[in-house]
Scaffold this motif. Structure first.
Motif, short mmCIF file in Angstrom:
data_model
loop_
_atom_site.label_atom_id
_atom_site.label_comp_id
_atom_site.label_asym_id
_atom_site.label_seq_id
_atom_site.Cartn_x
_atom_site.Cartn_y
_atom_site.Cartn_z
N ASN A 51 0.85 -1.22 -0.04
CA ASN A 51 0.09 0.07 0.12
C ASN A 51 0.87 1.15 0.04
OD1 ASN A 51 -2.02 1.45 0.36
ND2 ASN A 51 -2.08 1.61 2.39
N ILE A 52 0.56 2.10 -1.03
CA ILE A 52 1.29 3.27 -0.92
C ILE A 52 1.14 4.32 0.51
CG2 ILE A 52 -0.38 4.56 -2.01
CD1 ILE A 52 1.94 6.24 -3.50
N HIS A 53 -0.02 3.94 1.01
CA HIS A 53 -0.42 4.73 2.06
C HIS A 53 -1.47 5.94 1.58
CE1 HIS A 53 -0.50 4.90 6.54
NE2 HIS A 53 0.08 6.03 6.64
N TYR A 54 -1.40 7.23 2.44
CA TYR A 54 -2.44 8.11 2.35
C TYR A 54 -2.07 9.42 1.68
CZ TYR A 54 -4.91 4.63 5.17
OH TYR A 54 -5.45 3.35 5.54
N ARG A 55 -2.86 10.03 0.90
CA ARG A 55 -2.59 11.52 0.38
C ARG A 55 -1.24 11.67 0.03
NH1 ARG A 55 -7.44 10.72 1.25
NH2 ARG A 55 -8.86 12.37 2.03
N TYR A 69 -3.50 0.87 -8.65
CA TYR A 69 -5.10 1.09 -8.12
C TYR A 69 -5.14 2.03 -6.99
CZ TYR A 69 -10.05 1.13 -7.57
OH TYR A 69 -11.33 1.28 -7.62
N GLN A 70 -4.15 1.50 -6.11
CA GLN A 70 -4.42 2.19 -4.74
C GLN A 70 -3.34 3.48 -4.91
OE1 GLN A 70 -6.24 1.65 -2.66
NE2 GLN A 70 -5.58 1.62 -0.50
N VAL A 71 -2.40 3.58 -5.59
CA VAL A 71 -1.80 5.04 -5.76
C VAL A 71 -2.86 6.05 -6.30
CG1 VAL A 71 -0.24 6.34 -7.42
CG2 VAL A 71 0.56 4.15 -6.30
N VAL A 72 -3.62 5.77 -7.09
CA VAL A 72 -4.68 6.72 -7.79
C VAL A 72 -5.79 6.90 -6.58
CG1 VAL A 72 -6.12 7.35 -9.61
CG2 VAL A 72 -4.21 6.25 -10.08
#
Length: 394
Positions: free
Chosen positions: A189-193, A351-354
């Protein structure tokens, strides 16, 4: 009573103003007292903190939210080293070396107790160490020189992972073939924001970039909108929508959602034939197609149905009933998706990056479109059943 000298006041004010006001406010405060015998009051020793009320209304100050309460159920109720860097003021100062420890690393857990950790407070961004930084190290290990004030935003908004960590996860699993499932693979997971990772694009490899493809780097918006603080109030964090109205007729200063209508290109990136919709709509259309491709690949190639739930970690779960959606009973950690292949892991990461940068349409729209195009195309090669449509930005 011990007499407080002007020198004592100067030391106290200098220390305070270095953090919260700068030399201009120091001069004003000292001008109020031009006599060695003037009465000492709280106002002269501690003038009003600038932007305090704005900060108090911001997410950085809301210590009731998950970002600051996530560890309440832990036995020691402490924020781990890897998290406290961005989830507590003390942890960030530890990372900067402002507490006298080694810079670039957090070497102890920090308390989430509101009395000791008031969210992300003044000292995090206004310490001397924060003000003097000129280099940000992104999760890819790439060091990026930044000489503007918004460097203070980038360590915590640069993500926690990158292409480097995705490849490392695959390598640690024994480097299985692209379409071979492995129980040693798990979602990255890239994480948030991660807006800073989006903004620098291919220069820092925040997304998973496929071999043989070129990716845009730093996104230059325009001459007057170059830094985070040009577009966001640094204390409330709110978007300065009114700054967009000078160049974009479709934007209304009192309507943040009107920013979604902006586009500057007539290229059809999502293949729907509509080049009048905002660039955000193009990104969302391809984002939806990527999820369709992930679901199709899970069923057709990986052999286990997969679904996504945006608000439950680790986001991708086994879709036991094959409905294409993750119901409440399925969005549980024990039901996390465990039939990962290297190919699927790369696409899901993108997908999660976006998904986790809702402003990516303005932070770096072409980088987002490139990641989406390439992820859909790669899954299609392995039988996802969803073909990429539209033109890939160059």
């Amino acid at each position: 009573m011990r007499r407080v000298t002007r020198a004592t006041i100067l030391v106290a004010l200098t220390t305070y103003m270095t953090i919260c006001g700068g030399p201009e406010r120091l001069s004003v405060a000292l001008a109020q007292d031009n006599s060695d015998t003037a009465a000492i009051t709280p106002a002269t020793l501690m003038p009003e903190i600038p932007a305090l009320e704005a900060w108090r209304k911001s997410p950085h100050a809301d210590i009731t939210k998950e970002a600051f309460r996530h560890w309440d159920e832990e036995e020691d109720k402490m924020i781990p080293e890897a998290c406290s860097q961005c989830h507590s003021t003390a942890g960030y100062l530890d990372y900067l070396g402002a507490d006298g420890s080694e810079a670039g690393v957090v070497d102890t857990k920090h308390s989430p107790d509101p009395a000791m950790a008031p969210g992300v407070a003044c000292m995090a961004c206004h310490s001397m160490e924060a003000r003097e930084r000129t280099v940000v190290t992104f999760p890819s290990g790439i060091e990026q020189e930044v000489f503007t004030d918004d460097i203070r935003c980038m360590t915590c908004h640069g993500g926690r992972n990158s292409k480097v960590q995705v490849l490392a996860k695959i390598e640690d699993a024994g480097a299985p073939a692209d379409d071979t499932t492995s129980e040693d693979l798990a979602f990255v997971n890239i994480h948030y924001r991660a807006a800073a990772a989006s903004r620098f694009g291919g220069d820092v490899q925040g997304g998973f970039e496929y071999d043989g493809q070129d990716y845009v780097g730093y996104y230059f918006h325009d001459q007057v909108s170059q830094t985070c603080n040009d577009c966001h109030n640094p204390h409330t964090l709110q978007v300065k929508v009114e700054t967009c109205t000078d160049c974009h007729d479709e934007v209304m200063g009192d309507n943040k959602d009107s920013m979604h209508l902006v586009r500057t290109s007539k290229v059809d990136y999502d293949g729907d034939g509509d080049t009048s919709e905002g660039i955000e709509a193009e990104i969302q259309e391809l984002h939806g197609k990527l999820l369709e491709a992930i679901i199709g690949y899970g069923e057709n190639t990986a052999g286990t149905a997969i679904g996504y739930e945006a608000h439950s970690y680790p986001y991708f779960f086994a879709d036991g009933d094959g409905s294409g959606a993750i119901e409440e009973g399925e969005a549980k950690y024990p039901n996390r998706y465990q039939a990962w292949t290297p190919r699927l892991l790369k696409a899901a990461y993108n997908y999660q990056v976006v998904a986790k940068d809702p402003g990516i349409y303005t932070h770096n729209p072409h980088y987002a479109l490139q990641l989406l195009h390439d992820s859909i195309a790669d899954l299609a090669e392995a039988g996802s059943g969803v073909d990429v449509a539209g033109e890939r930005p160059q």
